[in-house]
Design a protein around this motif. Structure first.
Motif, PDB file in Angstrom:
ATOM      1  N   MET A  54      32.755  66.447  -3.594  1.00 19.25           N
ATOM      2  CA  MET A  54      31.595  65.608  -3.352  1.00 19.25           C
ATOM      3  C   MET A  54      30.737  66.230  -2.260  1.00 19.25           C
ATOM      4  N   ARG A  55      29.454  66.124  -2.455  1.00 13.26           N
ATOM      5  CA  ARG A  55      28.491  66.551  -1.437  1.00 13.26           C
ATOM      6  C   ARG A  55      27.865  65.299  -0.841  1.00 13.26           C
ATOM      7  N   TYR A  56      27.791  65.283   0.469  1.00  9.24           N
ATOM      8  CA  TYR A  56      27.242  64.135   1.184  1.00  9.24           C
ATOM      9  C   TYR A  56      25.788  64.446   1.519  1.00  9.24           C
ATOM     10  N   LEU A  57      24.862  63.777   0.840  1.00  8.17           N
ATOM     11  CA  LEU A  57      23.436  64.076   0.979  1.00  8.17           C
ATOM     12  C   LEU A  57      22.765  63.212   2.041  1.00  8.17           C
ATOM     13  N   VAL A  58      23.111  61.927   2.097  1.00 10.87           N
ATOM     14  CA  VAL A  58      22.586  61.006   3.099  1.00 10.87           C
ATOM     15  C   VAL A  58      23.759  60.164   3.588  1.00 10.87           C
ATOM     16  N   GLN A  59      23.945  60.128   4.892  1.00 10.77           N
ATOM     17  CA  GLN A  59      25.001  59.305   5.479  1.00 10.77           C
ATOM     18  C   GLN A  59      24.374  58.427   6.542  1.00 10.77           C
ATOM     19  N   ASP A  60      24.221  57.144   6.213  1.00  7.02           N
ATOM     20  CA  ASP A  60      23.530  56.222   7.100  1.00  7.02           C
ATOM     21  C   ASP A  60      24.127  54.832   6.910  1.00  7.02           C
ATOM     22  N   GLY A  61      24.016  53.998   7.897  1.00  6.79           N
ATOM     23  CA  GLY A  61      24.521  52.643   7.800  1.00  6.79           C
ATOM     24  C   GLY A  61      23.706  51.733   6.909  1.00  6.79           C
ATOM     25  N   ASP A  62      22.561  52.223   6.419  1.00 10.32           N
ATOM     26  CA  ASP A  62      21.703  51.439   5.534  1.00 10.32           C
ATOM     27  C   ASP A  62      21.610  52.009   4.127  1.00 10.32           C
ATOM     28  N   ARG A  63      22.044  53.245   3.949  1.00  7.48           N
ATOM     29  CA  ARG A  63      21.963  53.897   2.631  1.00  7.48           C
ATOM     30  C   ARG A  63      22.805  55.161   2.677  1.00  7.48           C
ATOM     31  N   THR A  64      23.615  55.348   1.647  1.00  6.92           N
ATOM     32  CA  THR A  64      24.437  56.547   1.541  1.00  6.92           C
ATOM     33  C   THR A  64      24.227  57.161   0.163  1.00  6.92           C
ATOM     34  N   VAL A  65      24.080  58.482   0.112  1.00  9.91           N
ATOM     35  CA  VAL A  65      23.917  59.185  -1.160  1.00  9.91           C
ATOM     36  C   VAL A  65      24.903  60.336  -1.198  1.00  9.91           C
ATOM     37  N   ILE A  66      25.704  60.392  -2.268  1.00 10.95           N
ATOM     38  CA  ILE A  66      26.643  61.491  -2.465  1.00 10.95           C
ATOM     39  C   ILE A  66      26.498  61.982  -3.897  1.00 10.95           C
ATOM     40  N   SER A  67      26.897  63.237  -4.126  1.00 10.23           N
ATOM     41  CA  SER A  67      26.809  63.781  -5.483  1.00 10.23           C
ATOM     42  C   SER A  67      28.065  64.570  -5.814  1.00 10.23           C
ATOM     43  N   CYS A  68      28.237  64.793  -7.091  1.00 12.90           N
ATOM     44  CA  CYS A  68      29.404  65.505  -7.594  1.00 12.90           C
ATOM     45  C   CYS A  68      28.989  66.299  -8.824  1.00 12.90           C
ATOM     46  N   GLU A  69      29.306  67.577  -8.837  1.00 18.73           N
ATOM     47  CA  GLU A  69      29.076  68.413 -10.011  1.00 18.73           C
ATOM     48  C   GLU A  69      30.236  68.188 -10.969  1.00 18.73           C
ATOM     49  N   VAL A  70      29.934  67.770 -12.191  1.00 21.51           N
ATOM     50  CA  VAL A  70      30.972  67.468 -13.176  1.00 21.51           C
ATOM     51  C   VAL A  70      31.547  68.766 -13.736  1.00 21.51           C
ATOM     52  N   GLY A  71      32.873  68.872 -13.684  1.00 21.78           N
ATOM     53  CA  GLY A  71      33.583  70.017 -14.250  1.00 21.78           C
ATOM     54  C   GLY A  71      34.663  69.525 -15.193  1.00 21.78           C
ATOM     55  N   PRO A  72      35.381  70.444 -15.829  1.00 24.53           N
ATOM     56  CA  PRO A  72      36.434  70.060 -16.781  1.00 24.53           C
ATOM     57  C   PRO A  72      37.498  69.152 -16.166  1.00 24.53           C
ATOM     58  N   GLU A  73      37.738  69.303 -14.873  1.00 21.55           N
ATOM     59  CA  GLU A  73      38.758  68.482 -14.207  1.00 21.55           C
ATOM     60  C   GLU A  73      38.351  67.018 -14.066  1.00 21.55           C
ATOM     61  N   HIS A  74      37.087  66.701 -14.325  1.00 24.95           N
ATOM     62  CA  HIS A  74      36.601  65.328 -14.209  1.00 24.95           C
ATOM     63  C   HIS A  74      36.567  64.602 -15.555  1.00 24.95           C
TER      64      HIS A  74
END
Length: 118
Positions: free
Chosen positions: A1-21
């Protein structure tokens, strides 16, 4: 997971889908969505609660709306309710084209840190 925004009012994370998912039918396993939803909500809730203590998840309800087999998933969490003893966060997960692929909510308990000497 990549943490793009980490805040107490909004959080955004992403994940590149691979065969293991992927599950046996070649689409993202539901547990991946649940992990994204709970992680995004937990980060935001913890940052908002701050040095008052810690937060722990008590419920994760995630709906799977659109199958995905590759690409990037992005989860955005925002608070619905933040009180003295609990929080409720709503999370939307979208694909590369911005289409809603899953939606969830996480309830978290706010645990206070005992005063020194207690």
């Amino acid at each position: 997971m990549r943490y793009l925004v980490q805040d107490g009012d909004r959080t955004v994370i992403s994940c590149e889908v691979g065969p293991e998912h992927l599950q046996g039918h070649g689409i993202v396993h539901g547990g991946v969505y649940c992990a994204l939803v709970e992680t995004a909500a937990s980060i935001g809730a913890s940052l908002w609660w701050g040095d008052r203590g810690r937060v722990v998840g008590t419920a994760n309800q995630t709906d799977f709306l659109r199958p995905v087999g590759s690409g990037r998933l992005t989860a955005t969490a925002v608070p619905v309710h933040r009180g003295r003893s609990q929080q409720l966060w709503s999370v939307e997960v979208v694909d590369d084209d911005g289409r809603l692929t899953a939606r969830g909510q996480v309830r978290l308990a706010n645990l206070t840190v005992p005063a020194p000497g207690r």
